[in-house]
Write a protein that holds these residues in place. Sequence first.
Motif, PDB file in Angstrom:
ATOM      1  N   LEU A  15       0.832  -1.206   0.000  1.00  0.00           N
ATOM      2  CA  LEU A  15       0.000   0.000   0.000  1.00  0.00           C
ATOM      3  C   LEU A  15       0.861   1.247   0.000  1.00  0.00           C
ATOM      4  CD1 LEU A  15      -2.832  -1.017   2.477  1.00  0.00           C
ATOM      5  CD2 LEU A  15      -2.962  -0.802   0.011  1.00  0.00           C
ATOM      6  N   LEU A  16       1.913   1.186   0.792  1.00  0.00           N
ATOM      7  CA  LEU A  16       2.822   2.320   0.799  1.00  0.00           C
ATOM      8  C   LEU A  16       3.565   2.441  -0.520  1.00  0.00           C
ATOM      9  CD1 LEU A  16       4.164   2.113   4.449  1.00  0.00           C
ATOM     10  CD2 LEU A  16       2.791   3.936   3.461  1.00  0.00           C
ATOM     11  N   LEU A  18       1.294   4.187  -2.685  1.00  0.00           N
ATOM     12  CA  LEU A  18       1.329   5.613  -2.357  1.00  0.00           C
ATOM     13  C   LEU A  18       2.541   6.274  -2.985  1.00  0.00           C
ATOM     14  CD1 LEU A  18       0.342   8.066  -0.665  1.00  0.00           C
ATOM     15  CD2 LEU A  18       1.759   7.200   1.180  1.00  0.00           C
ATOM     16  N   PRO A  70       7.144  -1.593   6.293  1.00  0.00           N
ATOM     17  CA  PRO A  70       6.688  -0.211   6.062  1.00  0.00           C
ATOM     18  C   PRO A  70       7.702   0.848   6.506  1.00  0.00           C
ATOM     19  CG  PRO A  70       4.905  -1.526   6.993  1.00  0.00           C
ATOM     20  CD  PRO A  70       6.138  -2.395   7.005  1.00  0.00           C
ATOM     21  N   LEU A 105       4.176  11.044   7.177  1.00  0.00           N
ATOM     22  CA  LEU A 105       3.652   9.990   6.297  1.00  0.00           C
ATOM     23  C   LEU A 105       2.146   9.871   6.424  1.00  0.00           C
ATOM     24  CD1 LEU A 105       4.194   7.540   4.406  1.00  0.00           C
ATOM     25  CD2 LEU A 105       4.437   6.168   6.466  1.00  0.00           C
ATOM     26  N   VAL A 107      -0.699   9.800   3.568  1.00  0.00           N
ATOM     27  CA  VAL A 107      -1.662   8.700   3.446  1.00  0.00           C
ATOM     28  C   VAL A 107      -3.073   9.243   3.430  1.00  0.00           C
ATOM     29  CG1 VAL A 107      -2.630   6.736   4.697  1.00  0.00           C
ATOM     30  CG2 VAL A 107      -0.172   6.922   4.411  1.00  0.00           C
ATOM     31  N   LEU A 136     -10.192   5.678   1.942  1.00  0.00           N
ATOM     32  CA  LEU A 136     -10.449   5.432   3.366  1.00  0.00           C
ATOM     33  C   LEU A 136     -10.025   4.039   3.801  1.00  0.00           C
ATOM     34  CD1 LEU A 136     -11.835   6.193   6.097  1.00  0.00           C
ATOM     35  CD2 LEU A 136     -13.884   5.162   5.152  1.00  0.00           C
ATOM     36  N   GLU A 137     -10.344   3.062   2.975  1.00  0.00           N
ATOM     37  CA  GLU A 137     -10.068   1.683   3.383  1.00  0.00           C
ATOM     38  C   GLU A 137      -8.586   1.464   3.614  1.00  0.00           C
ATOM     39  OE1 GLU A 137     -11.961   2.549   0.883  1.00  0.00           O
ATOM     40  OE2 GLU A 137     -13.928   1.902   1.595  1.00  0.00           O
ATOM     41  N   TYR A 138      -7.776   2.021   2.719  1.00  0.00           N
ATOM     42  CA  TYR A 138      -6.333   1.846   2.881  1.00  0.00           C
ATOM     43  C   TYR A 138      -5.806   2.683   4.036  1.00  0.00           C
ATOM     44  CZ  TYR A 138      -6.751  -0.268  -1.737  1.00  0.00           C
ATOM     45  OH  TYR A 138      -7.098  -1.049  -2.792  1.00  0.00           O
ATOM     46  N   GLN A 148      -7.335   3.213   6.742  1.00  0.00           N
ATOM     47  CA  GLN A 148      -7.610   2.470   7.969  1.00  0.00           C
ATOM     48  C   GLN A 148      -6.599   1.358   8.192  1.00  0.00           C
ATOM     49  OE1 GLN A 148     -11.613   1.323   7.227  1.00  0.00           O
ATOM     50  NE2 GLN A 148     -12.485   3.034   8.377  1.00  0.00           N
ATOM     51  N   LEU A 149      -6.094   0.830   7.103  1.00  0.00           N
ATOM     52  CA  LEU A 149      -5.125  -0.252   7.232  1.00  0.00           C
ATOM     53  C   LEU A 149      -3.742   0.266   7.609  1.00  0.00           C
ATOM     54  CD1 LEU A 149      -6.071  -2.473   4.160  1.00  0.00           C
ATOM     55  CD2 LEU A 149      -6.623  -2.864   6.552  1.00  0.00           C
ATOM     56  N   LEU A 150      -3.464   1.488   7.210  1.00  0.00           N
ATOM     57  CA  LEU A 150      -2.099   1.977   7.405  1.00  0.00           C
ATOM     58  C   LEU A 150      -1.924   2.768   8.695  1.00  0.00           C
ATOM     59  CD1 LEU A 150      -1.256   3.037   3.759  1.00  0.00           C
ATOM     60  CD2 LEU A 150      -0.124   1.274   5.089  1.00  0.00           C
ATOM     61  N   PHE A 204      -9.316   1.795  19.176  1.00  0.00           N
ATOM     62  CA  PHE A 204     -10.718   1.393  19.221  1.00  0.00           C
ATOM     63  C   PHE A 204     -11.119   1.116  20.653  1.00  0.00           C
ATOM     64  CE2 PHE A 204     -11.908   0.988  14.831  1.00  0.00           C
ATOM     65  CZ  PHE A 204     -10.691   0.936  14.176  1.00  0.00           C
ATOM     66  N   SER A 205     -12.389   0.842  20.812  1.00  0.00           N
ATOM     67  CA  SER A 205     -12.876   0.579  22.163  1.00  0.00           C
ATOM     68  C   SER A 205     -12.254  -0.711  22.685  1.00  0.00           C
ATOM     69  CB  SER A 205     -14.392   0.456  22.165  1.00  0.00           C
ATOM     70  OG  SER A 205     -14.774  -0.737  21.501  1.00  0.00           O
ATOM     71  N   SER A 245      -7.951  -1.335  22.380  1.00  0.00           N
ATOM     72  CA  SER A 245      -7.319  -2.050  21.273  1.00  0.00           C
ATOM     73  C   SER A 245      -6.983  -1.060  20.180  1.00  0.00           C
ATOM     74  CB  SER A 245      -8.254  -3.130  20.734  1.00  0.00           C
ATOM     75  OG  SER A 245      -9.383  -2.531  20.135  1.00  0.00           O
ATOM     76  N   PHE A 283      -5.837  -0.743  16.092  1.00  0.00           N
ATOM     77  CA  PHE A 283      -5.768  -1.436  14.798  1.00  0.00           C
ATOM     78  C   PHE A 283      -5.183  -0.483  13.776  1.00  0.00           C
ATOM     79  CE2 PHE A 283      -6.717  -4.678  11.845  1.00  0.00           C
ATOM     80  CZ  PHE A 283      -6.976  -4.016  10.655  1.00  0.00           C
TER      81      PHE A 283
END
Lengths: 89, 531
Positions: A41-42, A45, B482, B501, B505, B511-513, B515-517, B522-523, B526, B528
């Motif tokens: 993904l990066l 980018l 990464p 960075l 991003v 958005l989906e990516y 969230q991954l990066l 979160f509640s 945790s 992610f």
Amino acid sequence: MVLSTTVSQRKHIKRKAPRGFLKRVFKRQKPHLRLETSGDLLMHLNCLLFVHRLAEESRTNACENKCGIIKKEHVLAAAKVILKKSRGS
Amino acid sequence: MADSGSPDSEPTTRTLLRRVLDTADPSTPRRPRSARAGAQRALLETPSSRRLSSQTKTTARRRSQRIRSIGKLAHVQASGYLEEQTPRTLLKNILLTAPESSIVMPKSVVKPGPAPQVVQPSSRESSRGSLELQLPELEPPTTLAPGLLAPGRRKQRLRLSVFQEGMDKGLPLSQESRGNADASSLTSSLNLTFATPLQPQSVQRPGLARRPPTRRAVDVGAFLQDLRDTSLALAPPDTVLEDTQPFSQPLVGRSPSVHHSLPCPSHSGAEDAERAVSHRTRSTGPRLQNNSPGKPAQLLAGKAEERTEKSLSMSKVKEAARARGSARAQEPEGHTQVTEAEGSQGAIETKEPEGSSGDCPTSSRRVSPELASSTPEFLQAKRIQGLEPAPPPSTAVLPSEPLEPLSARLPPRARTPGPKACQNPYKTGLSHYAKLFSFYAKMPMEKKALEMVEKCLDKYFQHLCDDLEMFAAHAGRKTVRPEDLELLMRRQGLVTDQVSLHVLVERHLPLEYRQLLIPCAFSGNSVFPAQ
């Protein structure tokens, strides 16, 4: 609660990253190395930013030549500059 | 078990079996009986003795006694079921499970004869024999029984051998017929096989025996003509596709004969009929399911296989019989049918040359109901591809509809689906980024400029991989992480102290990516993605 690594809610992503293509390219070039999940993904980018810079540079070149169309020469000149910038070394 | 009101004058299978059981010599010298078996026999003895005394009263009493004995038998059976699989016990089981009413007609007198002998040799045979009693269409027992009854009941072993002989006689016939049918080359001897396929199916698997499906009469000549038409239209490559049999005859020798025998250009009629049929079956499944199993598969197979000269009627009947047999033996939609049916296709195909070309429309119409078959739609689809687009006007609109799109589909089929996608996936990926270039530039571009962009991208990818390898090696790793990517971007000048960075991003990725990066809390304490 915790989001999954896969996009499940809506499968339709605008400007999807060609993750398979990137992974394959990396594998072809460096078969002895491994790429992590978020790495591609990066990478995507990075490609986007490279293309963005290239396009900007080409547009600038075309405008300097007072051309309404981006020609091969403009792109070539722009590529020389941007590739030098993107070397990373 | 409820008592049926059948009088003694009309002996049912059940009563006859009972009689046999009771009257037969209980002690079998071959097998040593256990105490339980002896008790069983004692139980049987008492009803048998009563039976012998008065026949008129026996019916009512027999049943009651049977119930009692069976009740007791259940005890014994439950305890010693696995231990002793004697013919007696098996027969008892048969009586227990089989329905009381006599399904069998006047022939019932004959059929119980072989049944006791069947029980003796093996449990399998006994079950088969008992089931045979229930099936009206069974012929071998009827034919064999008279011969068996003649020697007399005392010579049970002799009768068994005779019975077995009779069974073997019945079976090899059917096997032969099937073997011949499987072979694509059809000879006139196949005439005999038409009747026999009925028997082996029921004998070997009586539970699967079904009524012969009603089939419409087929105009053989027209049908074959249509088949010929379709086979002519089919090029040899199609046959390769359709030939799904593992034991298909070699097509090399066949194909020239095919071409020779198929001069008529009206084959499209048959093909259309086939297409129509296949589509019709898809849309109206249950209507002609009985007919479906064999025919289209047969047609397909015929085209793929050798065509030998046969009488039209022969091949038709054979096809029908085969289809029936195959339908009985297997699932109506099983692809295995295709293999069997394909064997008969050869005969059908050979008939084609003899058909009249003018019959095409009518024949196709007539053929289509026959062809409407559940089966090998995939095969039909393949065939359809090779079919010519000349739908006869007489055929239904439905068949004509699928024909045209199929025919339209044919020409592009030869070409690859996408010129670049398949040939060069690498180029596809590069063109993806080239499109983004043209979007970012916001100016019209030349095609050559785009090609130039692709070349630059190629160089860029090489540089990228080299740099990543360098960074990973510097960190002593063999996996690119990464962090390496971030370092590269920093060196490239994209990530600075002002622009992190994550900012990049967020700016450029969906958005989906994102969230991954970008790790997010979160509640439940945790994060992610996990750090």
